[in-house]
Write a protein that holds these residues in place. Sequence first.
Motif, short mmCIF file in Angstrom:
data_model
loop_
_atom_site.label_atom_id
_atom_site.label_comp_id
_atom_site.label_asym_id
_atom_site.label_seq_id
_atom_site.Cartn_x
_atom_site.Cartn_y
_atom_site.Cartn_z
N MET A 1 0.67 -1.35 -0.22
CA MET A 1 0.12 0.12 -0.05
C MET A 1 0.70 1.62 0.22
SD MET A 1 -3.13 0.94 2.85
CE MET A 1 -2.35 1.46 3.94
N LYS A 2 1.02 1.31 -1.06
CA LYS A 2 2.38 2.49 -1.57
C LYS A 2 1.33 4.17 -0.86
CE LYS A 2 4.78 0.98 -5.49
NZ LYS A 2 3.78 0.67 -7.02
N ASP A 3 2.11 5.30 -0.34
CA ASP A 3 1.53 6.54 0.10
C ASP A 3 0.46 6.27 1.45
OD1 ASP A 3 3.42 7.42 -1.29
OD2 ASP A 3 2.52 7.63 -3.11
N ASP A 4 0.80 5.05 1.98
CA ASP A 4 -0.41 4.80 2.91
C ASP A 4 -1.71 4.85 2.71
OD1 ASP A 4 1.14 3.96 5.00
OD2 ASP A 4 1.45 6.26 5.71
N LYS A 5 -2.13 4.89 1.02
CA LYS A 5 -3.27 5.38 0.74
C LYS A 5 -3.95 3.82 0.13
CE LYS A 5 -2.42 8.96 -1.07
NZ LYS A 5 -2.58 10.30 -2.80
N VAL A 6 -4.92 3.55 0.54
CA VAL A 6 -5.79 2.57 0.79
C VAL A 6 -6.45 2.15 -1.07
CG1 VAL A 6 -8.10 0.55 0.52
CG2 VAL A 6 -7.28 2.65 2.53
N GLU A 7 -6.32 2.82 -2.20
CA GLU A 7 -6.89 3.20 -3.46
C GLU A 7 -5.73 3.11 -4.21
OE1 GLU A 7 -6.68 6.10 -0.99
OE2 GLU A 7 -8.45 6.64 -1.98
N ASN A 8 -3.89 2.96 -3.42
CA ASN A 8 -2.56 1.76 -4.06
C ASN A 8 -3.14 0.42 -3.35
OD1 ASN A 8 -2.07 4.51 -5.49
ND2 ASN A 8 -1.22 4.89 -3.59
N LEU A 9 -3.64 0.08 -2.20
CA LEU A 9 -4.19 -1.61 -1.86
C LEU A 9 -4.90 -1.77 -2.89
CD1 LEU A 9 -2.80 -3.08 -0.40
CD2 LEU A 9 -4.64 -2.79 1.43
N VAL A 10 -6.36 -1.27 -3.32
CA VAL A 10 -6.71 -1.24 -4.11
C VAL A 10 -6.74 -1.85 -5.24
CG1 VAL A 10 -9.62 -1.63 -4.99
CG2 VAL A 10 -9.08 -0.51 -2.91
N GLU A 11 -5.92 -1.18 -5.79
CA GLU A 11 -4.83 -1.52 -7.32
C GLU A 11 -3.85 -2.48 -7.60
OE1 GLU A 11 -6.35 0.29 -10.23
OE2 GLU A 11 -7.57 0.98 -8.93
N GLU A 12 -3.48 -2.57 -5.74
CA GLU A 12 -1.92 -3.87 -6.23
C GLU A 12 -3.07 -5.04 -6.08
OE1 GLU A 12 1.04 -4.14 -6.60
OE2 GLU A 12 0.89 -1.90 -7.15
N ILE A 13 -4.17 -5.06 -5.59
CA ILE A 13 -5.52 -6.50 -5.49
C ILE A 13 -5.66 -6.76 -6.62
CG2 ILE A 13 -7.42 -7.13 -4.53
CD1 ILE A 13 -6.43 -5.80 -2.04
N LYS A 14 -6.09 -5.52 -7.48
CA LYS A 14 -6.59 -5.97 -8.96
C LYS A 14 -5.51 -6.20 -9.76
CE LYS A 14 -10.01 -2.43 -8.91
NZ LYS A 14 -11.94 -0.98 -8.88
N SER A 15 -4.59 -5.94 -9.57
CA SER A 15 -3.44 -6.00 -10.46
C SER A 15 -3.16 -7.43 -10.18
CB SER A 15 -2.58 -5.34 -10.45
OG SER A 15 -2.01 -3.83 -10.98
N PHE A 16 -2.82 -7.86 -8.88
CA PHE A 16 -2.58 -9.32 -8.70
C PHE A 16 -4.04 -10.27 -9.65
CE2 PHE A 16 -4.51 -12.53 -5.90
CZ PHE A 16 -3.02 -13.42 -5.91
N VAL A 17 -5.16 -9.99 -9.26
CA VAL A 17 -6.35 -10.43 -9.85
C VAL A 17 -6.32 -10.70 -11.29
CG1 VAL A 17 -8.54 -10.69 -10.51
CG2 VAL A 17 -8.02 -9.56 -8.34
N ASP A 18 -5.85 -9.69 -12.25
CA ASP A 18 -5.44 -9.21 -13.65
C ASP A 18 -4.56 -10.46 -14.08
OD1 ASP A 18 -7.54 -7.58 -14.47
OD2 ASP A 18 -5.61 -5.79 -14.36
#
Length: 122
Positions: free
Chosen positions: A46-63
């Motif tokens: 979770m870069k920059d302590d932003k949940v949006e970044n965590l969500v994007e990383e999970i979506k990248s994992f899913v992809d």
Amino acid sequence: MTDRQIIRIATVNGWNVSTRTENGIRCFDFRRKTLGGVQFCFTVGMKDDKVENLVEEIKSFVDAITPEMCAWEWMIKSGAMPPARYLQAVADMDDIRTKAWLLACDLSKATGKSPFSHHWLN
């Protein structure tokens, strides 16, 4: 959103979570058993302590998950070769992919953002 809130949302979704900081980035290890009973884990930052970044990383994992490819790689690494094991591994990875996507959706909703702006659902 605090780590505690993220962990609560993940737990509601069936994931066990541990956290650590690595090179200044908060990392979340998400674990659960597959449908076939095999322990599965993935880690995202979770870069920059932003949940949006965590969500994007999970979506990248899913992809990145292709259930058939993951199942084949698992079979090669584990030495399991019966066709039924391959079919179970494909089902397991497809289910993990879905559960990780649902986790990303719930985390995104908790931030007030739309979780459905992603092509995987289309």
